[in-house]
Scaffold this motif. Structure first.
Motif, short mmCIF file in Angstrom:
data_model
loop_
_atom_site.label_atom_id
_atom_site.label_comp_id
_atom_site.label_asym_id
_atom_site.label_seq_id
_atom_site.Cartn_x
_atom_site.Cartn_y
_atom_site.Cartn_z
N UNK A 137 17.17 -30.82 24.80
CA UNK A 137 18.18 -31.83 24.67
C UNK A 137 18.82 -32.63 23.39
N UNK A 138 17.08 -32.78 22.28
CA UNK A 138 17.97 -33.48 21.73
C UNK A 138 18.55 -32.80 20.57
N UNK A 139 18.74 -33.92 19.56
CA UNK A 139 20.14 -32.96 18.08
C UNK A 139 18.40 -32.82 16.96
N UNK A 140 19.70 -31.87 16.04
CA UNK A 140 18.10 -31.51 15.13
C UNK A 140 17.17 -32.67 14.51
N UNK A 141 18.57 -33.68 14.00
CA UNK A 141 18.03 -35.64 13.47
C UNK A 141 17.06 -35.95 14.52
N UNK A 142 17.77 -35.95 15.43
CA UNK A 142 16.45 -36.78 16.94
C UNK A 142 14.98 -36.09 16.37
N UNK A 143 15.29 -34.88 16.80
CA UNK A 143 13.47 -33.88 16.94
C UNK A 143 13.49 -34.42 15.56
N UNK A 144 13.60 -34.54 14.28
CA UNK A 144 12.65 -35.05 13.13
C UNK A 144 11.83 -36.33 13.35
N UNK A 145 12.73 -37.16 13.94
CA UNK A 145 12.51 -38.53 14.39
C UNK A 145 11.17 -38.87 16.09
N UNK A 146 11.70 -37.99 16.68
CA UNK A 146 10.70 -37.69 17.26
C UNK A 146 8.80 -38.02 17.52
N UNK A 147 8.34 -38.43 17.84
CA UNK A 147 6.83 -39.27 17.97
C UNK A 147 6.43 -37.98 19.32
N UNK A 148 6.36 -37.41 19.64
CA UNK A 148 5.84 -36.70 21.35
C UNK A 148 4.50 -37.02 21.15
N UNK A 149 3.63 -37.64 20.23
CA UNK A 149 2.90 -38.29 20.76
C UNK A 149 2.75 -39.79 21.93
N UNK A 150 3.36 -40.25 20.89
CA UNK A 150 3.52 -41.47 21.35
C UNK A 150 4.51 -41.11 22.43
N UNK A 151 4.98 -40.52 22.88
CA UNK A 151 6.00 -40.27 23.56
C UNK A 151 5.26 -39.53 25.41
N UNK A 152 4.37 -39.31 24.81
CA UNK A 152 3.58 -38.52 25.59
C UNK A 152 3.01 -39.53 25.91
N UNK A 153 1.76 -40.50 25.37
CA UNK A 153 0.84 -41.46 25.87
C UNK A 153 1.75 -42.34 26.72
N UNK A 154 2.78 -42.74 26.57
CA UNK A 154 3.54 -43.37 26.99
C UNK A 154 3.95 -43.54 28.30
N UNK A 155 4.41 -41.75 29.04
CA UNK A 155 4.57 -41.44 29.63
C UNK A 155 3.34 -40.90 30.98
N UNK A 156 2.02 -40.75 30.42
CA UNK A 156 0.90 -40.77 31.11
C UNK A 156 -0.05 -41.49 31.64
N UNK A 157 0.51 -42.76 30.27
CA UNK A 157 0.49 -44.31 30.71
C UNK A 157 0.89 -44.73 31.93
N UNK A 158 2.59 -44.56 32.19
CA UNK A 158 3.43 -45.63 33.12
C UNK A 158 3.68 -44.40 34.56
N UNK A 159 2.75 -43.30 34.52
CA UNK A 159 2.62 -42.12 35.77
C UNK A 159 1.79 -42.69 36.46
#
Length: 58
Positions: free
Chosen positions: A35-57
Motif C-alpha cells: 500500500x506504500x507509495x514509491x516515496x514511502x518505500x524509499x524511507x521504509x525501514x523494514x528491519x525496524x518495523x519487523x522488530x517492532x511488530x515482533x516485540x509487540x506481538x
C-alpha cells in the motif's frame, strides 16, 4: 547432551510458535508494503518495523 521426549516436544512447540509469529508478521508487512507509495518505500525501514511488530506481538 541427551534430551527427553518432553524436552523435545517443548522445543518443537516453541519453534512452531515462533514460526507462526514470524509468518503473521511477514504477511502483515507485505500487505503494508503493497500500500506504500514509491516515496514511502524509499524511507521504509523494514528491519525496524519487523522488530517492532515482533516485540509487540503476543
Amino acid at each position: 547432551m541427551d534430551l527427553t521426549i518432553q524436552e523435545m516436544l517443548q522445543m518443537a512447540d516453541i519453534m512452531q510458535k515462533q514460526t507462526t509469529k514470524a509468518m503473521k508478521i511477514e504477511s502483515s508487512l507485505i500487505k503494508k508494503i503493497e500500500t506504500l507509495s514509491d516515496q514511502e518505500l524509499k524511507g521504509f525501514q523494514v528491519k525496524e518495523e519487523y522488530e517492532n511488530m515482533w516485540n509487540k506481538a503476543d
